[in-house]
Write a protein that holds these residues in place. Structure first.
Motif, mmCIF file in Angstrom:
data_model
loop_
_atom_site.group_PDB
_atom_site.id
_atom_site.type_symbol
_atom_site.label_atom_id
_atom_site.label_comp_id
_atom_site.label_asym_id
_atom_site.label_seq_id
_atom_site.Cartn_x
_atom_site.Cartn_y
_atom_site.Cartn_z
ATOM 1 N N ALA A 22 -16.175 -34.967 -27.016
ATOM 2 C CA ALA A 22 -15.410 -33.815 -27.482
ATOM 3 C C ALA A 22 -16.254 -32.850 -28.314
ATOM 4 O O ALA A 22 -16.024 -31.642 -28.284
ATOM 5 N N ASN A 23 -17.227 -33.366 -29.043
ATOM 6 C CA ASN A 23 -17.975 -32.538 -29.983
ATOM 7 C C ASN A 23 -19.388 -32.177 -29.539
ATOM 8 O O ASN A 23 -20.026 -31.324 -30.157
ATOM 9 N N ALA A 24 -19.863 -32.829 -28.501
ATOM 10 C CA ALA A 24 -21.198 -32.523 -27.970
ATOM 11 C C ALA A 24 -21.177 -32.703 -26.453
ATOM 12 O O ALA A 24 -21.824 -33.596 -25.911
ATOM 13 N N PRO A 25 -20.413 -31.856 -25.761
ATOM 14 C CA PRO A 25 -20.281 -32.016 -24.307
ATOM 15 C C PRO A 25 -21.589 -31.823 -23.541
ATOM 16 O O PRO A 25 -21.681 -32.213 -22.377
ATOM 17 N N THR A 71 -23.055 -50.252 -35.475
ATOM 18 C CA THR A 71 -23.907 -49.200 -36.002
ATOM 19 C C THR A 71 -23.857 -47.963 -35.113
ATOM 20 O O THR A 71 -23.896 -48.067 -33.890
ATOM 21 N N LEU A 72 -23.777 -46.808 -35.729
ATOM 22 C CA LEU A 72 -23.965 -45.535 -35.052
ATOM 23 C C LEU A 72 -25.303 -45.011 -35.539
ATOM 24 O O LEU A 72 -25.520 -44.866 -36.745
ATOM 25 N N GLY A 73 -26.212 -44.762 -34.588
ATOM 26 C CA GLY A 73 -27.554 -44.319 -34.963
ATOM 27 C C GLY A 73 -27.924 -42.998 -34.312
ATOM 28 O O GLY A 73 -27.359 -42.620 -33.279
ATOM 29 N N PHE A 74 -28.870 -42.319 -34.933
ATOM 30 C CA PHE A 74 -29.375 -41.058 -34.433
ATOM 31 C C PHE A 74 -30.890 -41.155 -34.324
ATOM 32 O O PHE A 74 -31.546 -41.656 -35.238
ATOM 33 N N SER A 75 -31.432 -40.662 -33.224
ATOM 34 C CA SER A 75 -32.881 -40.702 -33.028
ATOM 35 C C SER A 75 -33.530 -39.475 -33.651
ATOM 36 O O SER A 75 -32.846 -38.593 -34.195
ATOM 37 N N ASP A 76 -34.845 -39.389 -33.516
ATOM 38 C CA ASP A 76 -35.546 -38.225 -34.050
ATOM 39 C C ASP A 76 -35.271 -36.960 -33.240
ATOM 40 O O ASP A 76 -35.611 -35.859 -33.668
ATOM 41 N N ALA A 77 -34.605 -37.094 -32.086
ATOM 42 C CA ALA A 77 -34.203 -35.923 -31.306
ATOM 43 C C ALA A 77 -32.970 -35.244 -31.916
ATOM 44 O O ALA A 77 -32.648 -34.113 -31.564
ATOM 45 N N ALA A 78 -32.301 -35.921 -32.817
ATOM 46 C CA ALA A 78 -31.133 -35.353 -33.511
ATOM 47 C C ALA A 78 -31.612 -34.444 -34.632
ATOM 48 O O ALA A 78 -32.579 -34.765 -35.325
ATOM 49 N N THR A 79 -30.936 -33.340 -34.815
ATOM 50 C CA THR A 79 -31.339 -32.395 -35.864
ATOM 51 C C THR A 79 -30.500 -32.616 -37.127
ATOM 52 O O THR A 79 -29.689 -31.793 -37.508
ATOM 53 N N LEU A 80 -30.728 -33.761 -37.735
ATOM 54 C CA LEU A 80 -30.015 -34.111 -38.968
ATOM 55 C C LEU A 80 -30.867 -33.889 -40.211
ATOM 56 O O LEU A 80 -30.438 -34.205 -41.316
ATOM 57 N N ASP A 81 -32.057 -33.356 -40.024
ATOM 58 C CA ASP A 81 -32.996 -33.167 -41.126
ATOM 59 C C ASP A 81 -32.326 -32.503 -42.327
ATOM 60 O O ASP A 81 -31.614 -31.517 -42.173
ATOM 61 N N ASP A 82 -32.576 -33.091 -43.498
ATOM 62 C CA ASP A 82 -32.013 -32.570 -44.738
ATOM 63 C C ASP A 82 -32.996 -32.877 -45.855
ATOM 64 O O ASP A 82 -32.893 -33.913 -46.518
ATOM 65 N N VAL A 117 -22.372 -35.436 -35.187
ATOM 66 C CA VAL A 117 -22.725 -35.222 -33.779
ATOM 67 C C VAL A 117 -22.955 -33.731 -33.528
ATOM 68 O O VAL A 117 -23.930 -33.342 -32.877
ATOM 69 N N LYS A 118 -22.073 -32.884 -34.045
ATOM 70 C CA LYS A 118 -22.243 -31.435 -33.882
ATOM 71 C C LYS A 118 -23.570 -30.987 -34.483
ATOM 72 O O LYS A 118 -24.306 -30.186 -33.901
ATOM 73 N N ARG A 119 -23.863 -31.496 -35.669
ATOM 74 C CA ARG A 119 -25.116 -31.138 -36.342
ATOM 75 C C ARG A 119 -26.323 -31.664 -35.583
ATOM 76 O O ARG A 119 -27.359 -30.992 -35.490
ATOM 77 N N ALA A 120 -26.197 -32.854 -35.013
ATOM 78 C CA ALA A 120 -27.307 -33.483 -34.296
ATOM 79 C C ALA A 120 -27.745 -32.675 -33.084
ATOM 80 O O ALA A 120 -28.912 -32.702 -32.693
#
Length: 151
Positions: A72-75, A110-121, A146-149
């Motif tokens: 729904a948030n990252a089609p 666990t829900l994980g995000f890889s380095d391809a996700a743009t979660l940088d902060d 997810v939207k941010r990623a």
């Protein structure tokens, strides 16, 4: 003078391997199968849904909700499996993934995000999140991540 033969040491007990666990070896074999499937152009969502269906009830419920939230948030993300777990990718690179608590004998999924996700902060940010249950508050937080990623 007789030549002295070197003594040969044998161990009565086999050494315990410090290598990969059985679960880790199974995940690597699963990844090899996934790569072959991808090379043949096979359906990613079908494989993802099959993996979710094989999970114990609690993990299955979490994974189904996470899948719905991601869709729904990252089609633009493509569903697939990654090391035998549900994952969502952009241009073939995994952006986020779900790990069943049961598969790795953990007390939480666990829900994980890889380095391809743009979660940088700044210089440090979280990339893994423990999931025990999903209330509307957690679902909203996952949707935002997810939207941010993918932004």
């Amino acid at each position: 003078m007789s030549a002295k033969k070197p003594t040969r040491r044998t161990s009565a007990t086999p050494k315990k391997s410090d290598g990969f666990s059985a679960e880790e070896r199974a995940a690597m074999k699963e990844r090899a199968r996934e790569l072959k499937s991808e090379a043949r152009g096979e359906e990613g969502e079908r494989d993802l849904l099959a993996k979710i269906a094989d999970m114990p009830a609690h993990d299955r419920a979490l994974a189904e909700r996470v899948h719905a939230i991601v869709k729904a948030n990252a089609p633009t993300l493509s569903p697939k499996t990654w090391y035998g777990m549900p994952a969502w990718a952009r241009d073939g690179k995994v952006v986020c993934f779900f790990q069943s608590a049961h598969k790795f004998k953990s007390r939480y999924a666990t829900l994980g995000f890889s380095d391809a996700a743009t979660l940088d902060d700044g210089a440090m940010w979280p990339t893994y999140f423990a999931l025990e249950e999903l209330t509307p508050a957690e679902e909203k937080q996952i949707a935002a991540l997810v939207k941010r990623a993918v932004s």
